[in-house]
Design a protein around this motif. Sequence first.
Motif, short mmCIF file in Angstrom:
data_model
loop_
_atom_site.label_atom_id
_atom_site.label_comp_id
_atom_site.label_asym_id
_atom_site.label_seq_id
_atom_site.Cartn_x
_atom_site.Cartn_y
_atom_site.Cartn_z
N ASP A 43 0.83 -1.21 0.00
CA ASP A 43 0.00 0.00 0.00
C ASP A 43 0.86 1.25 0.00
O ASP A 43 0.55 2.24 -0.69
CB ASP A 43 -0.94 0.02 1.21
N GLU A 44 1.94 1.23 0.78
CA GLU A 44 2.84 2.39 0.82
C GLU A 44 3.53 2.61 -0.52
O GLU A 44 3.64 3.75 -1.00
CB GLU A 44 3.88 2.21 1.93
N LEU A 45 3.99 1.53 -1.13
CA LEU A 45 4.63 1.63 -2.44
C LEU A 45 3.67 2.21 -3.48
O LEU A 45 4.01 3.12 -4.23
CB LEU A 45 5.12 0.26 -2.90
N ILE A 46 2.47 1.66 -3.52
CA ILE A 46 1.48 2.11 -4.51
C ILE A 46 1.10 3.56 -4.28
O ILE A 46 0.98 4.35 -5.23
CB ILE A 46 0.24 1.19 -4.47
N MET A 47 0.92 3.95 -3.02
CA MET A 47 0.58 5.34 -2.70
C MET A 47 1.68 6.29 -3.17
O MET A 47 1.40 7.33 -3.79
CB MET A 47 0.36 5.50 -1.20
N ASN A 48 2.93 5.95 -2.90
CA ASN A 48 4.03 6.84 -3.26
C ASN A 48 4.26 6.89 -4.77
O ASN A 48 4.59 7.95 -5.31
CB ASN A 48 5.31 6.40 -2.54
N ILE A 49 4.09 5.76 -5.45
CA ILE A 49 4.21 5.76 -6.91
C ILE A 49 3.09 6.59 -7.52
O ILE A 49 3.31 7.38 -8.44
CB ILE A 49 4.18 4.31 -7.45
N THR A 50 1.88 6.42 -7.01
CA THR A 50 0.73 7.20 -7.49
C THR A 50 0.96 8.69 -7.30
O THR A 50 0.73 9.49 -8.21
CB THR A 50 -0.55 6.77 -6.76
N LEU A 81 10.02 6.70 -11.29
CA LEU A 81 11.16 5.81 -11.44
C LEU A 81 12.24 6.10 -10.41
O LEU A 81 12.91 5.19 -9.93
CB LEU A 81 11.74 5.92 -12.85
N GLU A 82 12.41 7.36 -10.04
CA GLU A 82 13.37 7.71 -9.00
C GLU A 82 12.95 7.09 -7.67
O GLU A 82 13.79 6.59 -6.91
CB GLU A 82 13.50 9.23 -8.87
N TYR A 83 11.66 7.12 -7.38
CA TYR A 83 11.17 6.50 -6.15
C TYR A 83 11.37 4.98 -6.20
O TYR A 83 11.85 4.37 -5.24
CB TYR A 83 9.69 6.82 -5.93
N VAL A 84 11.01 4.37 -7.33
CA VAL A 84 11.17 2.92 -7.49
C VAL A 84 12.63 2.53 -7.33
O VAL A 84 12.95 1.50 -6.71
CB VAL A 84 10.63 2.46 -8.86
N ASP A 85 13.54 3.34 -7.86
CA ASP A 85 14.97 3.05 -7.75
C ASP A 85 15.39 3.01 -6.28
O ASP A 85 16.21 2.18 -5.89
CB ASP A 85 15.77 4.11 -8.51
#
Length: 200
Positions: free
Chosen positions: A62-69, A100-104
């Motif tokens: 949920d945290e990953l999806i929220m931050n990517i969104t 992509l910077e967040y995903v990295d």
Amino acid sequence: MRQAERNARTQQNIKKSFIQLIETKGFTNITVSDITRDAQVSRGTFYVHYTDKYELLSKIEDELIMNITNALKDNLKEPLSNNSTHDRSGATYRVFNQALEYVDGERETMHALFSANGDPQFFSQIKDVVDHLFTMQLEKNAGHFSAAIPIDYTKEIAINSILNIVRHWIDKENPESPEELADILMRSRFMAPHDLISFD
């Protein structure tokens, strides 16, 4: 150290151990005892923060999806400086740069969740987010998915190609920078499949 800081550190240790265990044992084989032993916390401490490993997984995703969104939405607010068709189409892909910077920064976690040992539903969740926001960006730039083939196939080709490139990037030992990958994504949109193959 304040209690809030101790809790944050404990949760970070639990998350780190959990992600490492997904890689080595697979999510289905992990027990709470595995997590607490690796994180060096008591079972009681674990249960203060999480009901079970499923809630832990859900909170991480949920945290990953929220931050990517949020990263994608932030870039969607940026106005376009040029209204040419090429630039409008390119802008649709440049919005991925911040995400992509967040995903990295979360590469280890994303790699574990996308892996065969991870959560098979996570890819679908990310896909739904990208589909929704990508469609919004197209509409904002007066674009739409082509109807040359049935629209559901068009969207599958467009969205899956992006996500599979990102997944490949996450799996690489020596990956390009987020900026370089964003450029690859943008340039790939202007190439037909036959442009990717050449003969001498």
